[in-house]
Write a protein that holds these residues in place. Sequence first.
Motif, PDB file in Angstrom:
ATOM      1  N   THR A  33       0.824  -1.208   0.000  1.00 52.37           N
ATOM      2  CA  THR A  33       0.000   0.000   0.000  1.00 52.37           C
ATOM      3  C   THR A  33       0.861   1.262   0.000  1.00 52.37           C
ATOM      4  OG1 THR A  33      -0.194   0.075   2.424  1.00 52.37           O
ATOM      5  CG2 THR A  33      -1.886  -1.151   1.217  1.00 52.37           C
ATOM      6  N   TYR A  34       2.140   1.133   0.320  1.00 53.76           N
ATOM      7  CA  TYR A  34       3.020   2.303   0.315  1.00 53.76           C
ATOM      8  C   TYR A  34       3.165   2.886  -1.095  1.00 53.76           C
ATOM      9  CZ  TYR A  34       6.756   5.290   2.060  1.00 53.76           C
ATOM     10  OH  TYR A  34       7.506   6.388   2.434  1.00 53.76           O
ATOM     11  N   TYR A  35       3.059   2.035  -2.120  1.00 49.56           N
ATOM     12  CA  TYR A  35       3.251   2.504  -3.490  1.00 49.56           C
ATOM     13  C   TYR A  35       2.106   3.401  -3.960  1.00 49.56           C
ATOM     14  CZ  TYR A  35       6.987  -0.892  -3.731  1.00 49.56           C
ATOM     15  OH  TYR A  35       8.151  -1.594  -3.486  1.00 49.56           O
ATOM     16  N   THR A  36       0.930   3.202  -3.421  1.00 52.81           N
ATOM     17  CA  THR A  36      -0.228   3.978  -3.854  1.00 52.81           C
ATOM     18  C   THR A  36      -0.673   5.005  -2.824  1.00 52.81           C
ATOM     19  OG1 THR A  36      -1.600   2.138  -3.066  1.00 52.81           O
ATOM     20  CG2 THR A  36      -1.143   2.239  -5.423  1.00 52.81           C
ATOM     21  N   ASP A  37      -0.374   4.779  -1.539  1.00 50.74           N
ATOM     22  CA  ASP A  37      -0.888   5.658  -0.490  1.00 50.74           C
ATOM     23  C   ASP A  37       0.186   6.386   0.300  1.00 50.74           C
ATOM     24  OD1 ASP A  37      -3.545   4.895  -1.046  1.00 50.74           O
ATOM     25  OD2 ASP A  37      -3.274   3.067   0.115  1.00 50.74           O
ATOM     26  N   GLY A  38       1.465   5.977   0.177  1.00 48.11           N
ATOM     27  CA  GLY A  38       2.484   6.586   1.000  1.00 48.11           C
ATOM     28  C   GLY A  38       2.179   6.354   2.474  1.00 48.11           C
ATOM     29  N   ASP A  39       2.817   7.131   3.356  1.00 46.87           N
ATOM     30  CA  ASP A  39       2.485   7.062   4.776  1.00 46.87           C
ATOM     31  C   ASP A  39       1.443   8.126   5.069  1.00 46.87           C
ATOM     32  OD1 ASP A  39       3.541   4.981   6.196  1.00 46.87           O
ATOM     33  OD2 ASP A  39       5.506   5.897   6.416  1.00 46.87           O
ATOM     34  N   THR A  40       0.203   7.829   4.757  1.00 47.51           N
ATOM     35  CA  THR A  40      -0.901   8.759   4.922  1.00 47.51           C
ATOM     36  C   THR A  40      -2.021   8.076   5.692  1.00 47.51           C
ATOM     37  OG1 THR A  40      -2.054   8.046   2.926  1.00 47.51           O
ATOM     38  CG2 THR A  40      -0.368   9.750   2.647  1.00 47.51           C
ATOM     39  N   ARG A  41      -2.988   8.864   6.113  1.00 45.81           N
ATOM     40  CA  ARG A  41      -4.142   8.274   6.782  1.00 45.81           C
ATOM     41  C   ARG A  41      -4.941   7.404   5.821  1.00 45.81           C
ATOM     42  NH1 ARG A  41      -3.971  13.209   9.789  1.00 45.81           N
ATOM     43  NH2 ARG A  41      -3.613  12.735  11.982  1.00 45.81           N
ATOM     44  N   ARG A  42      -4.861   7.721   4.533  1.00 47.57           N
ATOM     45  CA  ARG A  42      -5.527   6.865   3.555  1.00 47.57           C
ATOM     46  C   ARG A  42      -4.915   5.478   3.564  1.00 47.57           C
ATOM     47  NH1 ARG A  42      -5.497   8.091  -2.849  1.00 47.57           N
ATOM     48  NH2 ARG A  42      -3.663   6.756  -2.748  1.00 47.57           N
ATOM     49  N   ARG A  43      -3.597   5.407   3.772  1.00 49.04           N
ATOM     50  CA  ARG A  43      -2.965   4.090   3.866  1.00 49.04           C
ATOM     51  C   ARG A  43      -3.488   3.336   5.089  1.00 49.04           C
ATOM     52  NH1 ARG A  43       3.037   2.316   5.498  1.00 49.04           N
ATOM     53  NH2 ARG A  43       2.889   0.156   4.824  1.00 49.04           N
ATOM     54  N   GLY A  44      -3.717   4.028   6.192  1.00 52.85           N
ATOM     55  CA  GLY A  44      -4.273   3.384   7.369  1.00 52.85           C
ATOM     56  C   GLY A  44      -5.609   2.737   7.070  1.00 52.85           C
ATOM     57  N   ALA A  45      -6.432   3.430   6.290  1.00 54.67           N
ATOM     58  CA  ALA A  45      -7.728   2.864   5.909  1.00 54.67           C
ATOM     59  C   ALA A  45      -7.538   1.632   5.024  1.00 54.67           C
ATOM     60  CB  ALA A  45      -8.561   3.913   5.185  1.00 54.67           C
ATOM     61  N   ALA A  46      -6.545   1.676   4.126  1.00 58.35           N
ATOM     62  CA  ALA A  46      -6.287   0.527   3.263  1.00 58.35           C
ATOM     63  C   ALA A  46      -5.832  -0.677   4.084  1.00 58.35           C
ATOM     64  CB  ALA A  46      -5.231   0.888   2.222  1.00 58.35           C
ATOM     65  N   LEU A  47      -4.994  -0.443   5.100  1.00 57.40           N
ATOM     66  CA  LEU A  47      -4.549  -1.537   5.964  1.00 57.40           C
ATOM     67  C   LEU A  47      -5.723  -2.131   6.739  1.00 57.40           C
ATOM     68  CD1 LEU A  47      -1.227  -0.003   7.349  1.00 57.40           C
ATOM     69  CD2 LEU A  47      -1.463  -1.744   5.579  1.00 57.40           C
ATOM     70  N   ALA A  48      -6.618  -1.261   7.192  1.00 57.12           N
ATOM     71  CA  ALA A  48      -7.797  -1.747   7.919  1.00 57.12           C
ATOM     72  C   ALA A  48      -8.672  -2.615   7.016  1.00 57.12           C
ATOM     73  CB  ALA A  48      -8.590  -0.568   8.475  1.00 57.12           C
TER      74      ALA A  48
END
Length: 213
Positions: A77-92
């Motif tokens: 998810t780092y490739y599309t979201d970086g370290d962002t809150r959007r990445r947190g949602a993707a991990l969830a």
Amino acid sequence: MNTALLHQAASLLLTYPGPDWPGRYRDVRAALRAERGGPGALLLRFCARVQDAAPLALAAQYVATFDRSPRRTLHLTYYTDGDTRRRGAALARLKAGYRASGWQPAPDELPDHLPVMLEFAARTPDAGRRLLAEHRAALELLRLALVDYRSPYGDVLDAVCRTLPGPRPADRAAARRLARTGPPPVETVGLAPFSVDSGSGSDPGSESGGGRR
């Protein structure tokens, strides 16, 4: 092609080569011994390229490959979201998907760690293959970065990409366009996001976006 077997083998090869590495290596070689072409042959070629590496040297190579540059991180998810809150949602969402399929990965790994996703795909082939296909852009970007780095792990990523349905991005530009799907990450909470518009695989040096071990 036994896709579940190939995904399990790739998961084992992409996991940090700790004390259990010699056993993992032997298991993968034995499981793939009948492979004569396609993705299985690529995994065997990786095995041949690292067979003479001392365990400590291979561990150091793994860290240098996956932990020193966000362009080669195993966290997809780092490739599309970086370290962002959007990445947190993707991990969830990933965690919820694993739970819905009745699978719980080890608690010390993030759910977007590629070996975790590959193990899920091996255990739950239909859902797992769809999940990997959803992250096709990240997989292709990682594959291209490993090719640029001249890493033997490029063979493992190439094998994984070949197990997925549909056309592959023709080149790095096509993979970047695919990675741009959805709104750009705008709310950073830690490291700067991985930029799909940055150079063509150049190594950012000691930046860490890192693969977990």
